[in-house]
Enzyme design. Structure first.
Site, mmCIF file in Angstrom:
data_model
loop_
_atom_site.group_PDB
_atom_site.id
_atom_site.type_symbol
_atom_site.label_atom_id
_atom_site.label_comp_id
_atom_site.label_asym_id
_atom_site.label_seq_id
_atom_site.Cartn_x
_atom_site.Cartn_y
_atom_site.Cartn_z
ATOM 1 N N CYS A 279 41.297 -18.842 -22.315
ATOM 2 C CA CYS A 279 42.176 -19.958 -22.669
ATOM 3 C C CYS A 279 41.564 -21.314 -22.380
ATOM 4 O O CYS A 279 42.188 -22.340 -22.653
ATOM 5 C CB CYS A 279 43.539 -19.808 -22.009
ATOM 6 S SG CYS A 279 43.510 -19.288 -20.319
ATOM 7 N N ASP B 250 40.840 -22.704 -19.454
ATOM 8 C CA ASP B 250 41.354 -23.348 -18.244
ATOM 9 C C ASP B 250 40.244 -23.504 -17.212
ATOM 10 O O ASP B 250 39.374 -22.648 -17.099
ATOM 11 C CB ASP B 250 42.450 -22.489 -17.591
ATOM 12 C CG ASP B 250 43.756 -22.548 -18.356
ATOM 13 O OD1 ASP B 250 43.813 -23.291 -19.354
ATOM 14 O OD2 ASP B 250 44.701 -21.849 -17.955
ATOM 15 N N CYS C 156 47.306 -24.739 -18.500
ATOM 16 C CA CYS C 156 48.719 -24.727 -18.842
ATOM 17 C C CYS C 156 49.576 -24.938 -17.602
ATOM 18 O O CYS C 156 49.083 -24.934 -16.472
ATOM 19 C CB CYS C 156 49.079 -23.390 -19.493
ATOM 20 S SG CYS C 156 48.941 -22.013 -18.346
ATOM 21 N N CYS D 95 47.122 -16.511 -14.859
ATOM 22 C CA CYS D 95 47.072 -17.820 -14.178
ATOM 23 C C CYS D 95 47.109 -17.621 -12.661
ATOM 24 O O CYS D 95 46.425 -18.339 -11.916
ATOM 25 C CB CYS D 95 48.239 -18.693 -14.599
ATOM 26 S SG CYS D 95 48.214 -19.103 -16.356
#
Lengths: 176, 134
Positions: free
Chosen positions: B37, B39, B63, B106
């Site tokens: 993603c 990140d 996010c 996450c």
């Protein structure tokens, strides 16, 4: 998962001709248009509609280099996604952290020129990574798990894309 | 996708955002990322001579769930010993923040960041000892 290359009837390769892709999409969409099936039996109407949706989905996947690369890897049996991919290199992480912080600073200073300059540099990088991925996909046997060698660059491409999305949101914010 | 109230709370009022001096021998830095993603998360701890984490800072580009996971992690780290900090598991973070299955990664990233900050601190200490022993 449905193979988007097969759905659109194009060769499974990374370097697709965007005009050819758009033409295939347009032709298929026309052929499957609901108006053409207005008088057809309900089952046939439903089928053409679901085919039309498939064609649109496939077009969206193949237009986007990240999703196109993912589709090629999946076809070759290389797992992609969260847990399947190698961890990004410390150098890349360090660099992306620094660039994102610079972008945040430029936003705070409302320095639109600096945002543009940062985005331009990343766009240049993106082009280089895309070209390199194209070369890797071109030399590898498309059905080989050796394609996994392209994963680090695919990861990098996602980082660059994230940066550019953020940059264009800031550009919009600062110029409004 | 709907975020839980706790995620939104941490996202809007992130705790301990910032930087510690990564060259300080008491500071351990963890830099981790999720390639799927895009990140990137930096988590730093400052450890006292008695082995207690007296400060923790983070900076995350990602996010809301990634920001909340690292924010919560720094809150939990402060006041813990290194050994206690090592016991923090991603499942504890995910449970506290009510992360949905698609956002579990996450919390995994936050656990990785803690482990990597501790590893960095330990390697600095080992290097210091080796130097002192010479």
């Amino acid at each position: 998962m449905i193979d988007p290359f097969q759905t659109l009837g194009v060769e499974a390769r990374f370097d697709l001709d965007p005009d050819d892709l758009a033409r295939r999409h347009r032709d298929l969409s026309r052929a499957l248009h609901p108006d053409r099936y207005a008088g057809a039996p309900a089952a046939e109407r439903r089928l053409s509609l679901s085919r039309a949706i498939e064609v649109n989905d496939a077009f969206r996947v193949l237009k986007d280099p990240i999703r196109r690369a993912e589709a090629l890897l999946r076809r070759a049996g290389v797992p992609v996604g969260e847990t399947a991919e190698p961890k990004p290199s410390p150098d890349l992480l360090m660099e992306m952290m620094e660039r994102r912080e610079e972008l945040g600073d430029a936003r705070r200073r409302k320095d639109l020129a600096a945002v543009h300059a940062l985005a331009d540099a990343i766009r240049l990088r993106e082009r280089e990574v895309l070209a390199s991925m194209g070369r890797q996909f071109a030399v590898s046997d498309p059905d080989s798990t050796k394609l996994a060698a392209v994963l680090p660059e695919l990861g990098e491409l996602r980082y660059l894309r994230r940066f550019l999305d953020e940059a264009s949101a800031i550009e919009e914010e600062l110029s409004s | 996708m709907a975020y839980s109230e706790k995620v939104i709370e941490h996202y809007e009022n992130p705790r301990n955002v910032g930087t510690l001096d990564k060259n300080d021998e008491h500071v351990g830095t963890g830099l981790v990322g999720a390639p799927a993603c895009g990140d990137v998360m930096r988590l730093q701890i400052k450890v006292s001579d008695s082995g207690v984490i007296e400060d923790a800072k983070f900076k995350t580009f990602g996010c809301g769930s990634a920001i909340a996971s690292s924010s919560l992690a720094t809150e939990w780290l402060k006041g813990k010993t290194i050994d206690e900090a090592e016991q923090i598991k991603n499942s504890m973070i995910a449970e506290e923040l009510h992360l949905p299955p698609v956002k579990i990664h996450c919390s995994v990233l936050a656990e990785d960041a803690i482990k990597s900050a501790i590893a960095d601190f330990r390697s600095k200490q080992a290097a210091k000892k080796a130097l002192a022993g010479q």
